[in-house]
Scaffold this motif. Structure first.
Motif, PDB file in Angstrom:
ATOM      1  N   PRO A 188      -4.997  13.610 -10.200  1.00  0.00           N
ATOM      2  CA  PRO A 188      -5.239  12.196  -9.880  1.00  0.00           C
ATOM      3  C   PRO A 188      -5.114  11.252 -11.070  1.00  0.00           C
ATOM      4  CG  PRO A 188      -6.831  13.580  -8.759  1.00  0.00           C
ATOM      5  CD  PRO A 188      -6.073  14.481  -9.684  1.00  0.00           C
ATOM      6  N   GLU A 189      -5.610  11.665 -12.240  1.00  0.00           N
ATOM      7  CA  GLU A 189      -5.548  10.791 -13.412  1.00  0.00           C
ATOM      8  C   GLU A 189      -4.104  10.502 -13.823  1.00  0.00           C
ATOM      9  OE1 GLU A 189      -7.914  12.044 -16.670  1.00  0.00           O
ATOM     10  OE2 GLU A 189      -9.809  11.939 -15.568  1.00  0.00           O
TER      11      GLU A 189
ATOM     12  N   VAL B 197      -8.956   6.829  -5.758  1.00  0.00           N
ATOM     13  CA  VAL B 197      -8.907   8.143  -5.118  1.00  0.00           C
ATOM     14  C   VAL B 197      -9.965   8.186  -4.033  1.00  0.00           C
ATOM     15  CG1 VAL B 197      -9.111  10.632  -5.443  1.00  0.00           C
ATOM     16  CG2 VAL B 197      -8.125   9.211  -7.258  1.00  0.00           C
ATOM     17  N   GLU B 198      -9.551   8.516  -2.833  1.00  0.00           N
ATOM     18  CA  GLU B 198     -10.455   8.606  -1.696  1.00  0.00           C
ATOM     19  C   GLU B 198     -10.274   9.989  -1.081  1.00  0.00           C
ATOM     20  OE1 GLU B 198     -13.317   7.414   1.101  1.00  0.00           O
ATOM     21  OE2 GLU B 198     -12.629   6.375  -0.699  1.00  0.00           O
TER      22      GLU B 198
ATOM     23  N   THR C  19      -6.747  11.726  -0.969  1.00  0.00           N
ATOM     24  CA  THR C  19      -5.703  10.710  -0.903  1.00  0.00           C
ATOM     25  C   THR C  19      -5.817   9.741  -2.075  1.00  0.00           C
ATOM     26  OG1 THR C  19      -5.629  10.808   1.519  1.00  0.00           O
ATOM     27  CG2 THR C  19      -4.723   8.835   0.480  1.00  0.00           C
ATOM     28  N   VAL C  20      -4.678   9.433  -2.682  1.00  0.00           N
ATOM     29  CA  VAL C  20      -4.626   8.408  -3.722  1.00  0.00           C
ATOM     30  C   VAL C  20      -4.042   7.153  -3.104  1.00  0.00           C
ATOM     31  CG1 VAL C  20      -3.692   7.729  -5.964  1.00  0.00           C
ATOM     32  CG2 VAL C  20      -4.322  10.113  -5.555  1.00  0.00           C
ATOM     33  N   GLU C  21      -4.773   6.037  -3.218  1.00  0.00           N
ATOM     34  CA  GLU C  21      -4.303   4.749  -2.717  1.00  0.00           C
ATOM     35  C   GLU C  21      -3.776   3.928  -3.879  1.00  0.00           C
ATOM     36  OE1 GLU C  21      -7.306   2.661  -0.634  1.00  0.00           O
ATOM     37  OE2 GLU C  21      -7.637   4.223   0.852  1.00  0.00           O
ATOM     38  N   ILE C  22      -2.555   3.450  -3.737  1.00  0.00           N
ATOM     39  CA  ILE C  22      -1.917   2.640  -4.778  1.00  0.00           C
ATOM     40  C   ILE C  22      -1.669   1.250  -4.197  1.00  0.00           C
ATOM     41  CG2 ILE C  22       0.088   2.428  -6.306  1.00  0.00           C
ATOM     42  CD1 ILE C  22       0.439   5.536  -5.869  1.00  0.00           C
TER      43      ILE C  22
ATOM     44  N   LEU D 159       0.837  -1.201   0.000  1.00  0.00           N
ATOM     45  CA  LEU D 159       0.000   0.000   0.000  1.00  0.00           C
ATOM     46  C   LEU D 159       0.870   1.249   0.000  1.00  0.00           C
ATOM     47  CD1 LEU D 159      -2.768   1.477   0.325  1.00  0.00           C
ATOM     48  CD2 LEU D 159      -2.407   1.303   2.808  1.00  0.00           C
ATOM     49  N   LEU D 160       0.619   2.115  -0.985  1.00  0.00           N
ATOM     50  CA  LEU D 160       1.246   3.434  -1.044  1.00  0.00           C
ATOM     51  C   LEU D 160       0.126   4.463  -1.051  1.00  0.00           C
ATOM     52  CD1 LEU D 160       3.706   2.675  -3.979  1.00  0.00           C
ATOM     53  CD2 LEU D 160       4.410   3.011  -1.607  1.00  0.00           C
ATOM     54  N   THR D 161       0.285   5.547  -0.310  1.00  0.00           N
ATOM     55  CA  THR D 161      -0.708   6.617  -0.373  1.00  0.00           C
ATOM     56  C   THR D 161      -0.015   7.933  -0.690  1.00  0.00           C
ATOM     57  OG1 THR D 161      -0.629   7.123   2.003  1.00  0.00           O
ATOM     58  CG2 THR D 161      -2.215   5.459   1.269  1.00  0.00           C
ATOM     59  N   VAL D 162      -0.668   8.735  -1.516  1.00  0.00           N
ATOM     60  CA  VAL D 162      -0.164  10.050  -1.915  1.00  0.00           C
ATOM     61  C   VAL D 162      -1.183  11.103  -1.521  1.00  0.00           C
ATOM     62  CG1 VAL D 162       0.536  11.503  -3.859  1.00  0.00           C
ATOM     63  CG2 VAL D 162       1.104   9.063  -3.865  1.00  0.00           C
ATOM     64  N   ASP D 163      -0.737  12.140  -0.834  1.00  0.00           N
ATOM     65  CA  ASP D 163      -1.598  13.257  -0.456  1.00  0.00           C
ATOM     66  C   ASP D 163      -1.664  14.226  -1.632  1.00  0.00           C
ATOM     67  OD1 ASP D 163      -2.831  15.522   0.567  1.00  0.00           O
ATOM     68  OD2 ASP D 163      -1.804  15.415   2.495  1.00  0.00           O
TER      69      ASP D 163
END
Length: 252
Positions: free
Chosen positions: A151-152, A168-169, A172-175, A139-143
């Motif tokens: 986001p795209e 996208v939540e 936050t983007v969850e990878i 899990l990686l998250t980006v603010d």
């Protein structure tokens, strides 16, 4: 998987507070010891150790502590013989809980974990009772507030880097990645200038239990909190789904 990072982000804020008390360094050191014990002391040949070292450095753990932990894991210097154990159980409302711990005394740790479950409205279960509800993933998250990309673009570059899924939540983007691809995807995206709020191998629930009642949500989060605070517990995973606004209220 969407929303998995909501509680994780709150936990990481708590982790920074733990670092001030030295507790985080102890837990990071144990993870390095176990990783080196299981896979050897060369981080380039041991992905778990590499990830543990990087996490320790990000927490500003002194390099001498890291080296000493590696040597304890490989047996070059003496120390407590830690092993990894997994505990499974249920919290209030039937929420599934999966714990990973490192201990030098299985009986003591099991007794203490059982007590914490019982005291906080949960039940420690048998091995296998909830593990099937979770998948191991990177899990990686980006603010989004800390990057220039939209986001795209992040989603496209993440997939190109080898991610299995991107969502996208809120801000936050969850990878999501395969566990053994986490570091590769992270390093590829880091070269493009990305910084991550979370970068870890985690257990993601296949299904979730919706919790909208504040009292029950507080009980669940208290149980998670006391379990995470136990010296032997490395990680706590749960399958609750608490609404954003309620989560923020409780997390403040």
């Amino acid at each position: 998987m969407a929303g998995h990072s909501k509680w994780a982000n709150i936990k990481h804020k708590k982790a920074r507070m733990d670092a001030k008390r030295g507790k985080l360094f102890t837990k990071l050191g144990r993870e390095i010891i176990v990783a080196a014990k299981l896979g050897g002391g060369d981080p380039e040949a041991n992905p778990r150790l590499k990830a543990a070292i990087q996490k320790a450095r990000e927490a500003n753990m002194p390099n001498d502590n890291i080296i000493r932990a590696i040597k304890r894991g490989t047996g070059e210097i003496e120390g407590a013989d830690y092993e990894e154990v997994v505990y499974e159980g249920y919290g209030p409302g039937g929420v599934a809980l999966l714990l990973k711990a490192t201990t030098d005394n299985r009986n003591r740790t099991a007794s203490e974990i059982r007590h914490l479950f019982a005291k906080n409205g949960g039940n420690l279960g048998e091995n296998g009772c909830v593990a099937w509800m979770f998948d191991m993933r990177g899990l990686l998250t980006v603010d989004l507030n800390e990057v220039q990309q939209d986001p795209e673009e992040i989603m496209l570059e993440s997939i190109e880097a080898g991610a299995e899924d991107v969502s996208v939540e809120g801000e936050t983007v969850e990878i999501i990645t395969a566990p053994d691809e986490l570091m590769t995807v992270k390093e590829t995206l880091a070269e493009k200038g990305y910084k991550f709020t979370i970068a870890e191998v985690t257990m993601i629930p296949k299904t979730t239990v919706s919790v909208s009642d504040r009292e029950q949500a507080e009980k669940i989060l208290k149980l998670v909190d006391v379990l995470e605070d136990h010296d032997d517990v490395q990680s706590v995973y749960a399958n609750f789904d608490i609404p954003d606004d309620l989560m923020k209220e409780i997390g403040q």
